[in-house]
Scaffold this motif. Structure first.
Motif, short mmCIF file in Angstrom:
data_model
loop_
_atom_site.label_atom_id
_atom_site.label_comp_id
_atom_site.label_asym_id
_atom_site.label_seq_id
_atom_site.Cartn_x
_atom_site.Cartn_y
_atom_site.Cartn_z
N GLU A 1 -3.81 7.16 5.74
CA GLU A 1 -3.54 5.56 5.03
C GLU A 1 -4.42 4.68 5.68
O GLU A 1 -4.51 3.56 4.78
N ASP A 2 -4.68 4.91 6.83
CA ASP A 2 -5.75 3.91 7.39
C ASP A 2 -7.05 3.72 6.65
O ASP A 2 -7.59 2.70 6.35
N ASP A 3 -7.40 4.94 6.11
CA ASP A 3 -8.74 4.96 5.10
C ASP A 3 -8.68 4.22 4.12
O ASP A 3 -9.38 3.36 3.75
N ALA A 4 -7.18 4.34 3.33
CA ALA A 4 -7.13 3.50 2.16
C ALA A 4 -6.79 2.14 2.56
O ALA A 4 -7.62 1.17 1.41
N GLN A 5 -6.35 1.90 3.60
CA GLN A 5 -6.08 0.28 3.96
C GLN A 5 -7.55 -0.17 4.32
O GLN A 5 -7.86 -1.36 3.80
N ALA A 6 -8.47 0.53 5.17
CA ALA A 6 -9.76 0.04 5.37
C ALA A 6 -10.71 -0.19 4.21
O ALA A 6 -11.24 -1.25 4.00
N LEU B 1 0.91 -1.13 -0.08
CA LEU B 1 -0.02 0.21 -0.06
C LEU B 1 0.81 1.35 0.07
O LEU B 1 1.96 1.34 0.91
N ALA B 2 0.56 2.21 -0.91
CA ALA B 2 1.40 3.39 -1.12
C ALA B 2 0.43 4.67 -1.19
O ALA B 2 -0.36 4.40 -1.62
N GLY B 3 1.18 5.73 -0.45
CA GLY B 3 0.27 6.96 -0.36
C GLY B 3 1.04 8.09 0.07
O GLY B 3 2.15 7.91 0.47
N TRP C 1 -2.95 1.69 -4.34
CA TRP C 1 -2.95 2.91 -4.12
C TRP C 1 -4.36 3.76 -4.31
O TRP C 1 -5.03 3.11 -5.22
N GLU C 2 -4.39 4.86 -4.07
CA GLU C 2 -5.68 5.49 -4.21
C GLU C 2 -6.21 5.76 -5.64
O GLU C 2 -7.46 5.53 -6.19
N ASP C 3 -5.27 6.33 -6.48
CA ASP C 3 -5.59 6.88 -7.63
C ASP C 3 -4.51 7.01 -8.31
O ASP C 3 -3.26 7.61 -8.39
N THR D 1 -5.15 -10.71 3.03
CA THR D 1 -6.36 -10.02 3.50
C THR D 1 -6.41 -8.55 3.71
O THR D 1 -7.34 -8.04 4.19
N GLY D 2 -5.28 -7.92 3.55
CA GLY D 2 -5.07 -6.62 3.51
C GLY D 2 -4.67 -6.05 4.65
O GLY D 2 -4.62 -4.75 5.40
N LEU D 3 -4.20 -6.99 5.71
CA LEU D 3 -3.62 -6.68 7.10
C LEU D 3 -2.17 -6.58 6.89
O LEU D 3 -1.31 -7.14 6.13
N GLU D 4 -1.60 -5.75 7.78
CA GLU D 4 -0.27 -5.18 7.52
C GLU D 4 0.71 -6.30 8.27
O GLU D 4 0.22 -6.92 9.04
N THR D 5 1.61 -6.70 7.34
CA THR D 5 2.71 -7.67 7.95
C THR D 5 3.92 -6.91 8.54
O THR D 5 4.89 -7.91 8.78
N ALA D 6 3.93 -5.82 8.34
CA ALA D 6 5.18 -5.25 8.96
C ALA D 6 4.79 -3.69 9.03
O ALA D 6 3.78 -2.98 8.41
N PRO D 7 5.27 -2.68 9.97
CA PRO D 7 5.04 -1.45 10.39
C PRO D 7 5.04 -0.62 8.99
O PRO D 7 6.14 -0.83 8.19
#
Length: 574
Positions: free
Chosen positions: A134-139, A4-6, A52-54, A21-27
DNA sequence: ACGATTCGCGCG
DNA sequence: AAAGCGCGCGAATCGT
């Protein structure tokens, strides 16, 4: 693996590795732009999917810095699909209240100035909005994964989202690379047709001559051929009965003013749509850089913004010229929509008609109609909902020969007339009609006390209009999906073609040294390639068409034939 | 004077 | 030849 990038509020970049499943595997890591670029290049070795968003806002920054990625997931485009799709209608994503993800297609903050757009703005420009948390994008990403997994057709939807996202990458890359354009050739063409260039607002010599002849033949020294009403009145005064000044209506008439008028219209169109002003505005350093808008059409087709790239007239295609030592590989999917219809409906008879040959010729060979033109006009009528004229008369014969195919278009039309949605092969659903449509239908119900005959007629006509829309949506939309898969596959294979030389995956001068896509027009692509690789590129393009067919329709035996040509200029193709 | 709408035509 | 689908764009015209 997903990455995930933003962008954060202060111009930093955030990269978060996610599992399936979209859960982070590292910070999450916060990076400067330079660090981000290094991260992307390094990560590309592992073939991640960038989330990414766009794409249209982030990817140009990477391209300008010489970095490409192979796979992406565009949250904005994918959200639009899943929000609307009948396959995910019960998901949290689809049932939640509207959010910022529903703000619609690429709300561009300002119209792009052709001379100062992405190719030279670099990333120092702060005109770009910042990505929200970024939480929003991940969610959002997790909601999308959940919606797909719970749908009735997760495989198709995954393919659709991947294809749509690949399209977004390709669109950005094609805008960045640009279509090779020779302004000298274009200028010669304009001068030959119109006469020497004159100041804006003036008529070039040829147009002026024609205007003079038109006035003379109409006996009206004042008439302005650019003014429709002016012209219409003058034509009527000259004894011609007509209700508009459309070219096809003019063509039917006998009058000495008609020929120069038709010529005038043609040339005036060339001047205003693709004349010197257009050339100065859109051609930069020998390249045409249109802005493509993936998902810009309801059916999933692309749109463009500015420059009219999807309406490049045949007249000027001679100015699209490969660089020295390079070639253009131009490929066009032959009778794409009827083939798509045959596959959608599993109509083996229609598929057989197109096996290894022009599908319309195959219909003639099967004895369904007499001429290729008849086959074509009847097929178009079936897909567009024609009821009258030649096309309407031929339809019953087509329906007898291909009941499954025609049955599918009829079913789609009936659904639309009832106000229901239809869904493409991979899961893009048509929009539902608006409130005024529904109100008109309700108003016309027989039991409605206020309904009049006029109400009923209007409602029926409106219902049929929507039926023609859904009838076409299912075919046009599925064809758009095929084209996306085709193009994504071409891009993937072109990349493999250049890989063996030990280049770094994320960082290669693709657009100056290797074959790359430069144009896309619904069912047609152009690859700009070093001449020595043209043959391999042709093979890739052909192979990709077959692969796209398998992705959408599995083993159903329908051919997706192409016309492919390696040429120096676009007008030499077909 | 200026934004919105209509017409006509380019593409698939 | 042109009506049946989907678009974008420019010029003229309409409406405020």
């Amino acid at each position: 693996m997903y990455l995930l990038a933003g962008r954060t509020g202060n111009g930093e970049f955030l990269v978060v590795p996610l599992d399936s499943t979209g859960l982070e595997t590292a910070p999450a890591r916060r990076l400067s732009f330079a660090e981000f670029l290094g991260e992307v290049v390094a990560a590309e070795q592992g073939l991640p999917r960038w989330v990414w968003e766009d794409t249209s806002r982030l990817y140009p920054l990477l391209l300008a810095a010489g970095v490409r990625v192979q796979r992406g997931h565009d949250l904005r485009l994918c959200h639009a699909i899943l929000r609307q799709s009948a396959l995910t209608s019960t998901s949290e994503l689809a049932t939640a209240a509207p959010s910022r993800w529903d703000s619609g297609p690429a709300a561009q903050p300002e119209a792009p100035e052709p001379h100062s757009t992405l190719f030279d703005l670099g990333f120092a420009d702060d005109g770009l909005d910042e990505d929200p948390a970024e939480d929003d994008a991940q969610a959002e990403f997790r909601r999308q994964l959940t919606a797909v997994a719970a749908s009735a057709e997760p495989g198709r939807l995954r393919l659709l989202l991947a294809a749509e996202s690949a399209g977004a990458l390709i669109a950005a890359e094609m805008q960045f690379a640009g279509l090779p354009w020779c302004t000298e050739v274009h200028d010669r063409l304009l001068t030959r047709e119109l006469g020497p260039r004159v100041a804006p607002g003036l008529r070039p010599e040829r147009l002026e001559d024609l205007a003079r002849r038109i006035r003379l033949e109409l006996g009206d020294p004042q008439v302005n051929p650019d003014s429709q009403q002016d012209l219409l009145r003058a034509l009527q005064r000259a004894g011609l009965t007509m209700s508009s000044t459309r070219a096809w209506e003019l063509q039917k008439l006998e009058h000495p003013a008609i020929a120069p008028l038709l010529e005038y219209k043609k040339l005036a169109r060339l001047l205003s749509a693709n004349g010197w002003y257009w050339m100065d505005t859109w051609i930069v350093d020998g390249r045409f850089h249109p802005e493509y808008v993936p998902g810009g059409v309801v059916t999933g087709r692309w749109a463009t913004r500015g420059g009219g790239a999807l309406q490049l007239p045949r007249q000027v295609r001679g100015a699209v010229i490969a660089d020295d030592g390079w070639k253009l590989v131009v490929a066009d999917a032959a009778q794409l929509e009827p083939r798509i219809l045959a596959a959608l409906s599993a109509d083996t008879a229609m598929a057989t008609a197109g096996r290894g040959t022009d599908l319309y010729a195959g219909i003639v060979a099967s004895g369904v109609v007499e001429t290729r033109d008849h086959a074509k006009v009847a097929m178009l009528g079936a897909m567009y909902g024609a009821t009258t004229g030649e096309s309407g008369r031929l339809l019953p014969r087509l329906a007898r020969a291909y009941p499954r195919a025609l049955g599918l278009t009829e079913t789609a039309a009936r659904a639309g007339e009832r106000g229901e949605a239809v869904t493409t092969r991979l899961g893009r659903s048509s929009p539902r009609p608006g409130e005024s449509w529904l109100a008109t239908q309700a108003q016309a119900q027989a039991y409605h006390p206020g309904a009049t005959d006029a109400d009923e007629r209007r409602a029926r006509s409106q219902a049929r209009d929507w039926g023609r829309f859904t009838r076409n949506f299912i075919v046009q939309g599925s064809a758009a999906e095929w084209a996306l898969c085709w193009m994504a596959e071409i891009r993937r294979e072109l990349r493999l073609l250049q890989a063996p030389e030990g280049t770094v995956p994320g960082r290669s001068p693709v657009f100056t040294h290797a074959p790359h896509l430069v144009f896309f027009l619904h069912d047609e692509v152009i690859v700009h390639t070093p001449a020595g690789l043209a043959e391999e590129v042709e093979q890739i393009v052909v192979r990709a068409a077959a692969t796209a067919g398998r992705h959408l329709f599995g083993d159903f035996p329908v051919d997706f034939l192409l016309t492919v040509a390696t040429v120096d200029s676009y007008d030499q193709a077909k």
